[in-house]
Design a protein around this motif. Structure first.
Motif, short mmCIF file in Angstrom:
data_model
loop_
_atom_site.label_atom_id
_atom_site.label_comp_id
_atom_site.label_asym_id
_atom_site.label_seq_id
_atom_site.Cartn_x
_atom_site.Cartn_y
_atom_site.Cartn_z
N ARG A 293 0.82 -1.22 0.00
CA ARG A 293 0.00 0.00 0.00
C ARG A 293 0.85 1.27 0.00
N ASN A 294 2.17 1.14 -0.11
CA ASN A 294 3.03 2.30 0.01
C ASN A 294 4.04 2.32 -1.13
N LYS A 295 3.92 3.32 -1.99
CA LYS A 295 4.79 3.39 -3.18
C LYS A 295 6.25 3.63 -2.79
N ASP A 296 6.46 4.43 -1.75
CA ASP A 296 7.84 4.72 -1.32
C ASP A 296 8.55 3.45 -0.86
N ILE A 297 7.85 2.64 -0.07
CA ILE A 297 8.44 1.40 0.42
C ILE A 297 8.67 0.43 -0.74
N LYS A 298 7.70 0.33 -1.64
CA LYS A 298 7.87 -0.55 -2.81
C LYS A 298 9.07 -0.14 -3.64
N GLY A 299 9.21 1.17 -3.86
CA GLY A 299 10.35 1.66 -4.64
C GLY A 299 11.67 1.39 -3.94
N ALA A 300 11.69 1.63 -2.61
CA ALA A 300 12.91 1.39 -1.84
C ALA A 300 13.28 -0.08 -1.84
N LEU A 301 12.28 -0.96 -1.73
CA LEU A 301 12.54 -2.40 -1.75
C LEU A 301 13.09 -2.84 -3.10
N GLU A 302 12.54 -2.28 -4.17
CA GLU A 302 13.03 -2.63 -5.52
C GLU A 302 14.48 -2.20 -5.69
N ARG A 303 14.78 -0.98 -5.23
CA ARG A 303 16.17 -0.51 -5.33
C ARG A 303 17.09 -1.31 -4.44
N PHE A 304 16.62 -1.64 -3.25
CA PHE A 304 17.46 -2.39 -2.30
C PHE A 304 17.75 -3.80 -2.79
N LEU A 305 16.77 -4.44 -3.39
CA LEU A 305 16.95 -5.81 -3.86
C LEU A 305 17.74 -5.88 -5.15
N GLY A 306 18.22 -4.73 -5.61
CA GLY A 306 19.16 -4.73 -6.73
C GLY A 306 18.54 -4.97 -8.08
#
Length: 615
Positions: A293-306
């Motif tokens: 439900r949170n675009k910021d968290i989704k984006g951060a997770l995508e960047r973090f997971l490489g």
């Protein structure tokens, strides 16, 4: 602790969710899966928030604290439940019960406080947006979290101390899967009136109080949102609260549902089953709610997971260069022959140990089961580094792809950690064999041995995954030369051109916890072993008892001696090249020598090898 019959309490019995034997594997698998998802999911939230600078805001600071508390909250109950199912035991010691109760109350109260702080944060953001950065400054956020920890610790300590003053009689069965405060109080045979008063008053104060604060905050938020003229503005304001509101509804809804249903049914078993909702299910679902439900968290997770790795110059990383042990061309042939010989001896020697143990029925004991696992790990440990080194020497290339480097790093940390934990497990096996010989077969059952290997595997995988994921969040620039013959994590982290503070913290913390904890366990086991051996009257008995530990003690001394020697020498010389040469000792030499140590110092292994080789 003196109960009514003047005998000392040593343990309680946790009856769990069901006593049906056919349901135990299902319950074990279900709770193990939920626990791993909870830990992994919340850990990803913490790492995503930590690694993304634009998430360094009060809202996500409280979220990362909530995720940490959820991991700890679940860890106070589920691991003990899984252990009891696996060992087919319902026992929890008196000290263990009090400790579990203390931490369960601590993290449950913390959960309440953090949810209240998150509601206050949303209230300030929506109702006072112009003053948000002034009011919710880092000092206030840190102070709120610190105060919540202090209050939770004090409340939990008070409850635990009040339980310590009670006396218990004969009926010590807790109809729950953990030491729940109310259930423990019902078992007391002394007056528990004061305990009940404290329990209910603190529950009202610490649950109803934060809930009232949350409801008040959202009443003000709804009032402010109604005052926004545009529909888009209303949606944008409310969307920042959606995830938190979902978590609050889930947490308090399940808690209220559990206690209302238990009050209606008057069944302890029903209450225990229903309490799974807020003790296990809610912490597991929180990461999904925030990530979905949170675009910021989704984006951060995508960047973090490489999913995309963008270095500082905007080009994609293709690989690193492994400089190896020496760049002198005349030494390459010598190193190739030397390392190929050592690798073949390592693989062949450890493989023979595995085959000898497997083929001899009288070696199917815990000691040799752990030894065969150690040999397998040593083969894998050496295979993560030497073959790539040999390939680079043969092809006269120093390149390793980015994916190959990350993969090599992951498996090196995995098998290195597994090696360390297995050595500790083997020390525990020798401790039980010498200090509790009459109970050895009962304690070191095949089920427990398998569980110890499984747990060591899970610990190693989680540690390796955490450290590797942290490296995936780094950015690298132009200087991609690694002064080593493999992708050693410390060398790789030093090449990053982004902030590596969190990587270094996790790297040194996990190394201290894994290596320091394991070494402490080994030293403690051997201190008990030496004490028991000293109590044996005959010299022959002492020699026989110590001879069963000689091989393991040699391997432990060799492994930890070389590891400590490498890091002390590298710290003294401050030379990465010297560190790379010294690290050959524990990455290649130690796994190669282990089979010789066990075959030369152990008559059973020598006999099994002779029979296996057809002598």
């Amino acid at each position: 602790m003196e109960p009514g019959n003047d005998t000392q309490i040593s343990e309680f019995l946790l009856l769990g969710l069901s006593q049906a034997l056919e349901l135990q594997p299902l319950i074990f698998g279900l709770f193990l899966s939920m626990y791993l998802v909870t830990v992994f999911g919340n850990l990803l939230i913490i790492l995503a928030v930590s690694s993304d600078s634009h998430l360094h805001t009060p809202m996500y600071f409280f979220l990362s604290n909530l995720s940490l508390v959820d991991i700890c909250f679940t860890s106070t109950t589920v691991p003990k439940m899984l252990w009891n199912i696996q060992t087919q035991s319902k026992v929890i010691t008196y000290e263990g019960c009090i400790t579990q109760m203390y931490f369960f109350i601590l993290f449950a109260v913390l959960d309440n406080f953090i949810l209240s702080m998150m509601a206050y944060d949303r209230f300030v953001a929506i109702c006072h947006p112009l003053y948000y950065t002034v009011i919710m400054n880092p000092r206030l956020c840190g102070l709120l979290v610190l105060l919540s920890w202090i209050l939770s610790a004090m409340v939990s300590l008070l409850h635990s101390l009040m339980v310590l003053r009670l006396s218990f009689c004969s009926d010590l069965e807790i109809p729950h899967f953990f030491c729940e405060l109310n259930q423990v109080l019902q078992l007391a045979c002394s007056d528990n009136f004061l305990n009940n008063i404290l329990m209910y008053s603190s529950a009202v104060l610490l649950c109803v109080g934060p809930l009232a604060g949350i409801l008040y905050s959202y009443s003000k938020i709804i009032s402010s949102i109604h005052g926004i003229p545009s529909a888009q503005g209303k949606y944008k304001a409310f969307s920042t609260c959606a995830s938190h509101l979902s978590v609050v509804s889930l947490f308090y809804g399940t808690v209220l549902g559990v206690y209302l249903s238990s009050a209606a049914s008057q069944s302890s078993l029903s209450s225990a089953t229903a309490s799974v909702m807020y003790t296990v299910v809610t912490p597991m679902l929180n990461p999904f709610i925030y990530s979905l439900r949170n675009k910021d968290i989704k984006g951060a997770l995508e960047r973090f997971l490489g999913r995309h790795m963008e270095p500082g110059n905007g080009t994609q990383i293709s690989g690193f260069h492994l400089l190896g042990l020496s760049q002198a061309l005349e030494l390459q042939l010598l190193m190739f022959g030397l390392f190929l010989s050592m690798y073949l001896v390592t693989v062949l020697g450890n493989l023979l140990i595995i085959l000898a143990v497997s083929s001899e029925s009288h070696l199917h004991t815990p000691m040799y089961f752990f030894l065969s696992n150690l040999s397998l790990v040593d083969i894998c440990f050496t295979s993560t580094t030497v073959p790539k080194m040999l390939w680079n020497i043969q092809t006269q290339s120093k390149a390793i792809t980015y994916e190959g480097c990350i993969t090599q790093m992951y498996f090196f940390i995995l098998f290195g950690g597994w090696d360390i934990v297995l050595l500790t497990v083997m020390a525990y096996d020798r401790y039980v064999a010498i200090c509790h010989p009459l109970h050895y077969i009962v304690i070191m059952s095949p089920r427990l041995c398998g569980l110890l290997v499984l747990v060591s595997w899970i610990i190693s995988v989680l540690n390796s995954l955490l450290e590797t994921l942290m490296v995936l969040g780094l950015r690298f620039c132009s200087d991609l030369e690694i002064l080593h013959f493999f992708c050693e994590i410390n060398q790789v982290v030093q090449l990053a051109c982004s902030d590596t503070f969190l990587n270094n913290i996790i790297m040194y913390f996990s190394a201290g916890l894994l290596c320091g904890g394991s070494l402490t366990g080994i030293l403690y086991s051997y201190s008990k072993i030496i004490f028991s051996i000293c109590g044996i009257p005959s010299a022959q008995g002492k020699y026989k008892a110590f001879s069963t530990c000689a091989s393991h003690l040699s391997v432990v001394s060799l492994f930890y001696g070389t590891v400590l020697g490498v890091y002390l020498s590298s710290a003294a010389s401050q030379s990465s090249h010297s560190s790379a040469i010294a690290s050959v000792m524990y990455t290649v030499v130690t796994p190669m020598l282990n089979p010789f140590i066990y075959s030369l110092r152990n008559k059973d292994i020598k006999g099994a090898l002779q029979r296996f080789l057809g002598r």
